[in-house]
Design a protein around this motif. Sequence first.
Motif, PDB file in Angstrom:
ATOM      1  N   MET A   3      -1.798   1.674  -0.382  1.00 54.83           N
ATOM      2  CA  MET A   3      -3.173   1.176  -0.360  1.00 54.83           C
ATOM      3  C   MET A   3      -3.845   1.390  -1.709  1.00 54.83           C
ATOM      4  SD  MET A   3      -4.018   2.617   3.463  1.00 54.83           S
ATOM      5  CE  MET A   3      -5.789   2.295   3.461  1.00 54.83           C
ATOM      6  N   ALA A   4      -3.651   2.568  -2.274  1.00 53.40           N
ATOM      7  CA  ALA A   4      -4.199   2.846  -3.607  1.00 53.40           C
ATOM      8  C   ALA A   4      -3.597   1.919  -4.643  1.00 53.40           C
ATOM      9  CB  ALA A   4      -3.948   4.307  -3.980  1.00 53.40           C
ATOM     10  N   GLY A   5      -2.304   1.647  -4.518  1.00 55.97           N
ATOM     11  CA  GLY A   5      -1.645   0.747  -5.451  1.00 55.97           C
ATOM     12  C   GLY A   5      -2.251  -0.645  -5.443  1.00 55.97           C
ATOM     13  N   HIS A   6      -2.589  -1.156  -4.269  1.00 55.52           N
ATOM     14  CA  HIS A   6      -3.206  -2.486  -4.178  1.00 55.52           C
ATOM     15  C   HIS A   6      -4.579  -2.501  -4.873  1.00 55.52           C
ATOM     16  CE1 HIS A   6       0.001  -3.858  -1.683  1.00 55.52           C
ATOM     17  NE2 HIS A   6      -0.342  -3.142  -0.626  1.00 55.52           N
ATOM     18  N   LEU A   7      -5.328  -1.421  -4.703  1.00 53.84           N
ATOM     19  CA  LEU A   7      -6.651  -1.354  -5.347  1.00 53.84           C
ATOM     20  C   LEU A   7      -6.508  -1.329  -6.863  1.00 53.84           C
ATOM     21  CD1 LEU A   7      -8.329   1.207  -2.921  1.00 53.84           C
ATOM     22  CD2 LEU A   7      -8.934  -1.217  -3.166  1.00 53.84           C
ATOM     23  N   LEU A   8      -5.529  -0.594  -7.364  1.00 55.48           N
ATOM     24  CA  LEU A   8      -5.275  -0.573  -8.806  1.00 55.48           C
ATOM     25  C   LEU A   8      -4.850  -1.959  -9.302  1.00 55.48           C
ATOM     26  CD1 LEU A   8      -3.407   2.828  -8.948  1.00 55.48           C
ATOM     27  CD2 LEU A   8      -5.522   2.340 -10.170  1.00 55.48           C
ATOM     28  N   ASP A   9      -3.995  -2.625  -8.546  1.00 53.69           N
ATOM     29  CA  ASP A   9      -3.550  -3.968  -8.926  1.00 53.69           C
ATOM     30  C   ASP A   9      -4.717  -4.951  -8.969  1.00 53.69           C
ATOM     31  OD1 ASP A   9      -0.924  -3.108  -9.095  1.00 53.69           O
ATOM     32  OD2 ASP A   9      -0.385  -3.780  -7.075  1.00 53.69           O
ATOM     33  N   GLY A  29       2.362  -2.518   7.070  1.00 53.50           N
ATOM     34  CA  GLY A  29       1.076  -3.154   6.832  1.00 53.50           C
ATOM     35  C   GLY A  29       0.421  -2.657   5.567  1.00 53.50           C
ATOM     36  N   ALA A  30       0.562  -1.352   5.286  1.00 57.63           N
ATOM     37  CA  ALA A  30      -0.004  -0.797   4.060  1.00 57.63           C
ATOM     38  C   ALA A  30       0.704  -1.353   2.832  1.00 57.63           C
ATOM     39  CB  ALA A  30       0.084   0.726   4.085  1.00 57.63           C
ATOM     40  N   ILE A  31       2.033  -1.418   2.884  1.00 51.48           N
ATOM     41  CA  ILE A  31       2.811  -1.913   1.751  1.00 51.48           C
ATOM     42  C   ILE A  31       2.500  -3.378   1.463  1.00 51.48           C
ATOM     43  CG2 ILE A  31       5.167  -2.476   1.004  1.00 51.48           C
ATOM     44  CD1 ILE A  31       6.059   0.111   2.439  1.00 51.48           C
ATOM     45  N   ASN A  32       2.320  -4.159   2.526  1.00 53.65           N
ATOM     46  CA  ASN A  32       2.123  -5.602   2.371  1.00 53.65           C
ATOM     47  C   ASN A  32       0.659  -6.016   2.336  1.00 53.65           C
ATOM     48  OD1 ASN A  32       4.958  -6.307   2.422  1.00 53.65           O
ATOM     49  ND2 ASN A  32       4.929  -5.794   4.603  1.00 53.65           N
ATOM     50  N   ALA A  33      -0.260  -5.045   2.259  1.00 55.37           N
ATOM     51  CA  ALA A  33      -1.701  -5.331   2.261  1.00 55.37           C
ATOM     52  C   ALA A  33      -2.074  -6.196   3.458  1.00 55.37           C
ATOM     53  CB  ALA A  33      -2.126  -5.995   0.954  1.00 55.37           C
ATOM     54  N   ALA A  34      -1.475  -5.895   4.610  1.00 48.94           N
ATOM     55  CA  ALA A  34      -1.675  -6.697   5.809  1.00 48.94           C
ATOM     56  C   ALA A  34      -2.238  -5.871   6.958  1.00 48.94           C
ATOM     57  CB  ALA A  34      -0.352  -7.338   6.230  1.00 48.94           C
ATOM     58  N   LEU A  35      -2.953  -4.796   6.641  1.00 45.14           N
ATOM     59  CA  LEU A  35      -3.498  -3.920   7.667  1.00 45.14           C
ATOM     60  C   LEU A  35      -4.594  -4.606   8.476  1.00 45.14           C
ATOM     61  CD1 LEU A  35      -3.793  -0.700   5.499  1.00 45.14           C
ATOM     62  CD2 LEU A  35      -2.187  -1.039   7.398  1.00 45.14           C
TER      63      LEU A  35
END
Length: 296
Positions: free
Chosen positions: A16-22, A126-132
Amino acid sequence: MNNIGFIGLGIMGRPMAGHLLDAGHQLTTVKRGSLDATLADKGMKEADSLKAVAEASDVIITIVPDTPDVEEVLFGEGGVIEGLKPGTLVIDMSSIAPMTTQQFAERVHQAGGEYVDAPVSGGEGGAINAALTIMVGATEEGFQRALPILEVMGKTVTHIGGPGAGQTCKVANQIVVALTIEAVAEGLLFASRAGADVAKVRESLLGGLAQSKILDVHGERMIKRTFEPGFRIRLHQKDLNLALEGARSLNLALPGTANAQQLFQACAAQGGSDWDHAGILRALEALSDHEVGQQD
């Protein structure tokens, strides 16, 4: 772009943090041993204390195991509340007690912040795929502020109601998930003991009314006997405790929930607290002296 303090880099929190950084947000976390190399490469910063994280942030996100952990992060000595700036948005994505969440929201509001409870469903995948799926309890203003951030991490974001409503929805979700996992386990156990090919049984059921994400994902886990988490049994036990405590206060009977909790406890008694919650199958197998897939 926001300066976000992110607390809780576990199985769910790391991606989840990784998606926000991206997405271009600046993230700071509290220093706890070695920072995940992937997050460090993406620019995540560290601060020496929770207070310092809050001082560097205009948004705080927490995703930690239980209600006391959230309380310690926010209100403990050297905690977030001591460094909270006026107008800071606090988003708790943990799964905790709804009534206590309302109290936390009031304390943050009194300190000049805005509190949003936004527990998630969807597991590690879901967390890995930003699909939560994200269930939100907040004021309308808080929800609108949080929405662009939550949409980076989730596919479905629903404003359930005021503070605590997101947590209430998450408890309901965990009841449904636990009972469905148990149902899938019982169905596969029955099919196996009767001599059917459980992989073909699952394939057939996925085309009918019994179709579900749990039959798809957790049914496959059960057949392949891959019980690494995932979502740990001890965490689902915590969530069902919230459900059963709430049921007592509301004068409700939740017999299926109580039964699922006992099966999870049987797994814990076998040393399985850290199994994936699909491991509930093992408790049922022990009761029947039959392992799914074995030939009697």
